[in-house]
Scaffold this active site. Structure first.
Site, PDB file in Angstrom:
ATOM      1  N   LEU A 267       6.581   3.131   1.610  1.00 40.20           N
ATOM      2  CA  LEU A 267       7.580   2.062   1.702  1.00 40.20           C
ATOM      3  C   LEU A 267       8.651   2.347   2.742  1.00 40.20           C
ATOM      4  O   LEU A 267       9.081   3.483   2.928  1.00 40.20           O
ATOM      5  CB  LEU A 267       8.255   1.854   0.338  1.00 40.20           C
ATOM      6  CG  LEU A 267       7.345   1.495  -0.846  1.00 40.20           C
ATOM      7  CD1 LEU A 267       8.205   1.186  -2.079  1.00 40.20           C
ATOM      8  CD2 LEU A 267       6.407   0.340  -0.543  1.00 40.20           C
TER       9      LEU A 267
ATOM     10  N   MET B 185       0.841  -1.195   0.000  1.00 42.54           N
ATOM     11  CA  MET B 185       0.000   0.000   0.000  1.00 42.54           C
ATOM     12  C   MET B 185       0.878   1.248   0.000  1.00 42.54           C
ATOM     13  O   MET B 185       0.420   2.342   0.362  1.00 42.54           O
ATOM     14  CB  MET B 185      -0.917  -0.009   1.223  1.00 42.54           C
ATOM     15  CG  MET B 185      -1.865  -1.210   1.207  1.00 42.54           C
ATOM     16  SD  MET B 185      -3.379  -0.953   2.125  1.00 42.54           S
ATOM     17  CE  MET B 185      -2.735  -0.782   3.764  1.00 42.54           C
TER      18      MET B 185
ATOM     19  N   HIS C 100       9.447  -3.315   3.348  1.00 43.99           N
ATOM     20  CA  HIS C 100       9.031  -3.524   1.955  1.00 43.99           C
ATOM     21  C   HIS C 100      10.257  -3.754   1.069  1.00 43.99           C
ATOM     22  O   HIS C 100      10.242  -4.600   0.168  1.00 43.99           O
ATOM     23  CB  HIS C 100       8.267  -2.303   1.435  1.00 43.99           C
ATOM     24  CG  HIS C 100       7.046  -1.950   2.216  1.00 43.99           C
ATOM     25  ND1 HIS C 100       6.961  -0.810   2.964  1.00 43.99           N
ATOM     26  CD2 HIS C 100       5.867  -2.587   2.376  1.00 43.99           C
ATOM     27  CE1 HIS C 100       5.762  -0.742   3.540  1.00 43.99           C
ATOM     28  NE2 HIS C 100       5.086  -1.812   3.206  1.00 43.99           N
TER      29      HIS C 100
ATOM     30  N   SER D 112       4.280   1.083   8.270  1.00 49.20           N
ATOM     31  CA  SER D 112       3.944   2.408   7.739  1.00 49.20           C
ATOM     32  C   SER D 112       3.203   3.222   8.783  1.00 49.20           C
ATOM     33  O   SER D 112       3.157   4.450   8.721  1.00 49.20           O
ATOM     34  CB  SER D 112       3.076   2.280   6.486  1.00 49.20           C
ATOM     35  OG  SER D 112       3.700   1.433   5.554  1.00 49.20           O
TER      36      SER D 112
ATOM     37  N   GLY E  51       5.094 -10.211   3.759  1.00 54.03           N
ATOM     38  CA  GLY E  51       5.818 -10.106   5.023  1.00 54.03           C
ATOM     39  C   GLY E  51       5.156 -10.921   6.126  1.00 54.03           C
ATOM     40  O   GLY E  51       3.928 -10.937   6.242  1.00 54.03           O
TER      41      GLY E  51
ATOM     42  N   MET F 148       8.923  -2.831  11.800  1.00 51.92           N
ATOM     43  CA  MET F 148       8.710  -1.668  10.928  1.00 51.92           C
ATOM     44  C   MET F 148       7.296  -1.699  10.372  1.00 51.92           C
ATOM     45  O   MET F 148       6.792  -2.766  10.008  1.00 51.92           O
ATOM     46  CB  MET F 148       9.715  -1.687   9.790  1.00 51.92           C
ATOM     47  CG  MET F 148      11.086  -1.330  10.258  1.00 51.92           C
ATOM     48  SD  MET F 148      12.136  -0.927   8.866  1.00 51.92           S
ATOM     49  CE  MET F 148      13.655  -0.650   9.739  1.00 51.92           C
TER      50      MET F 148
HETATM   51  P1  AMP Z   1       1.601  -2.953   3.492  1.00 51.82           P
HETATM   52  O1  AMP Z   1       1.985  -1.948   2.487  1.00 51.82           O
HETATM   53  O2  AMP Z   1       1.743  -2.510   4.881  1.00 51.82           O
HETATM   54  O3  AMP Z   1       0.277  -3.583   3.195  1.00 51.82           O
HETATM   55  O4  AMP Z   1       2.664  -4.130   3.356  1.00 51.82           O
HETATM   56  C1  AMP Z   1       3.005  -4.667   2.121  1.00 51.82           C
HETATM   57  C2  AMP Z   1       3.793  -5.920   2.358  1.00 51.82           C
HETATM   58  O5  AMP Z   1       4.966  -5.605   3.116  1.00 51.82           O
HETATM   59  C3  AMP Z   1       3.016  -6.971   3.174  1.00 51.82           C
HETATM   60  O6  AMP Z   1       3.302  -8.259   2.662  1.00 51.82           O
HETATM   61  C4  AMP Z   1       3.569  -6.782   4.554  1.00 51.82           C
HETATM   62  O7  AMP Z   1       3.482  -7.939   5.357  1.00 51.82           O
HETATM   63  C5  AMP Z   1       5.021  -6.445   4.242  1.00 51.82           C
HETATM   64  N1  AMP Z   1       5.641  -5.770   5.371  1.00 51.82           N
HETATM   65  C6  AMP Z   1       5.217  -4.659   6.016  1.00 51.82           C
HETATM   66  N2  AMP Z   1       6.023  -4.363   7.053  1.00 51.82           N
HETATM   67  C7  AMP Z   1       6.987  -5.305   7.069  1.00 51.82           C
HETATM   68  C8  AMP Z   1       8.128  -5.563   7.904  1.00 51.82           C
HETATM   69  N3  AMP Z   1       8.426  -4.799   8.937  1.00 51.82           N
HETATM   70  N4  AMP Z   1       8.905  -6.633   7.616  1.00 51.82           N
HETATM   71  C9  AMP Z   1       8.606  -7.438   6.562  1.00 51.82           C
HETATM   72  N5  AMP Z   1       7.550  -7.248   5.740  1.00 51.82           N
HETATM   73  C10 AMP Z   1       6.752  -6.207   5.991  1.00 51.82           C
END
Ligand code: AMP
Length: 301
Positions: free
Chosen positions: A39, A36, A43, A192, A153, A190
């Site tokens: 980053l 989303m 990410h 967002s 993640g 970590m």
């Molecule tokens: P999001 O943009 O928050 O929906 O996350 C996009 C992808 O990044 C998802 O697969 C999350 O699980 C992964 N993600 C977010 N934060 C982390 C993190 N700290 N470590 C590893 N992967 C992450």
């Protein structure tokens, strides 16, 4: 407005991403990381991990409205296109797919994808409709990008297991893999959403990963303490730091079924110990997977 990039092809429409995908030779390997945006290093890790395994890596940036509840932070979710682009360039992304909500869910949109078991506990209880939104958007994105590999993640462990199940149940021809959580130096996962934390809340937030590490240590030393006792002590510690837990639970993996908390951890089984809670108005989640060795190694990057 999404700025352009010299090295990355930016697809903004359904037609753009379809044409790009159709232009590739049949044997080309495509790796995909849906996000989303906003980053951060978590990410970046997913993108870096996938890069060596594919000819082209695709990043999607789409703040998906269907996974937000009516009282959640959709409108204030951080949107940081310029820095996202820099990170994507740095890690060598080839294509960014960044559609608008209107393109993904045009007027009259009425089709959803729903996993009905693993999506029920934990966040499923507190965020009704959230996983339906996640499975729907990820299914649509996989359909458009047609990757052989997609990385997610483990920070969002329930999401990962729900998506794996969706891919298996719907016979999707994609390998879904989980990447270990990337953390700040002090252990905070970590996210967002960490930018919403005040400096006081940021300090307090350390308790979450700290208590999860303590449970992991008890598991590794084969402690005979019951799961129930471990969870209660952890929850107590968290509350003392001014964090209001929504849940602090232990479920069996990969089924996300309830475990007998009166017993201690068993070496042959895998568990997800998961936390969700509020620091002020910010909702944070974190978890630890215990007994990963009992799960198929190809599930993990
Ligand atoms: P999001 O943009 O928050 O929906 O996350 C996009 C992808 O990044 C998802 O697969 C999350 O699980 C992964 N993600 C977010 N934060 C982390 C993190 N700290 N470590 C590893 N992967 C992450």
């Amino acid at each position: 407005m999404i700025p352009s990039s010299k090295t990355i092809q930016i697809c903004r429409s359904i037609q753009d991403i379809r044409s790009w995908r159709k232009s590739l030779k049949t044997q080309t390997t495509v790796g995909f990381v849906p996000t989303m945006g906003a980053l951060h290093a978590g990410h970046a890790e997913l993108l870096e991990k996938i890069r060596p395994h594919c000819d082209f890596s695709v990043l999607s940036i789409f703040v998906n409205p269907t996974q937000f509840g009516p009282k959640e932070d959709l409108s204030k979710y951080p949107r940081t296109w310029d820095s996202d682009l820099k990170i994507a360039e740095k890690v060598g992304v080839d294509v960014i797919f960044a559609p608008t909500s209107e393109l993904m869910y045009p007027e009259g949109y009425s089709t959803y994808v729903e996993e009905t078991k693993l999506s029920q506990p934990l966040c499923g209880l507190y965020r009704p409709g959230h996983f339906r939104g996640v499975t729907t958007v990820v299914f649509k994105l996989l359909q458009l990008v047609q990757p052989q590999l997609a990385y997610f993640g483990l920070k969002d462990a329930q999401q990962f297991f729900v998506l794996r199940k969706m891919a298996e149940d719907l016979h999707l021809d994609v390998s879904i893999r989980g990447v270990a959580t990337v953390r700040e130096r002090d252990g905070l996962a970590m996210s967002s959403r960490n930018i919403y934390l005040s400096s006081d809340e940021r300090q307090k937030a350390i308790a979450i990963s700290h208590t999860l590490r303590q449970i992991e240590a008890r598991y590794l030393e084969k402690s005979s303490t019951s799961i129930q006792e471990l969870l209660a002590a952890a929850q107590n510690q968290i509350e003392k730091r001014g964090i209001s837990p929504q849940y602090f639970e232990c479920l069996e993996l990969p089924s996300l079924a309830t475990v007998k908390v009166e017993t201690s951890f068993q070496e042959t089984r895998s568990y997800l110990v998961a936390f969700a809670g509020f620091l002020g108005t910010t909702r944070l989640i974190d978890n630890v997977i215990l007994g990963k060795h009992a799960l198929p190694s190809e599930w993990f990057a």
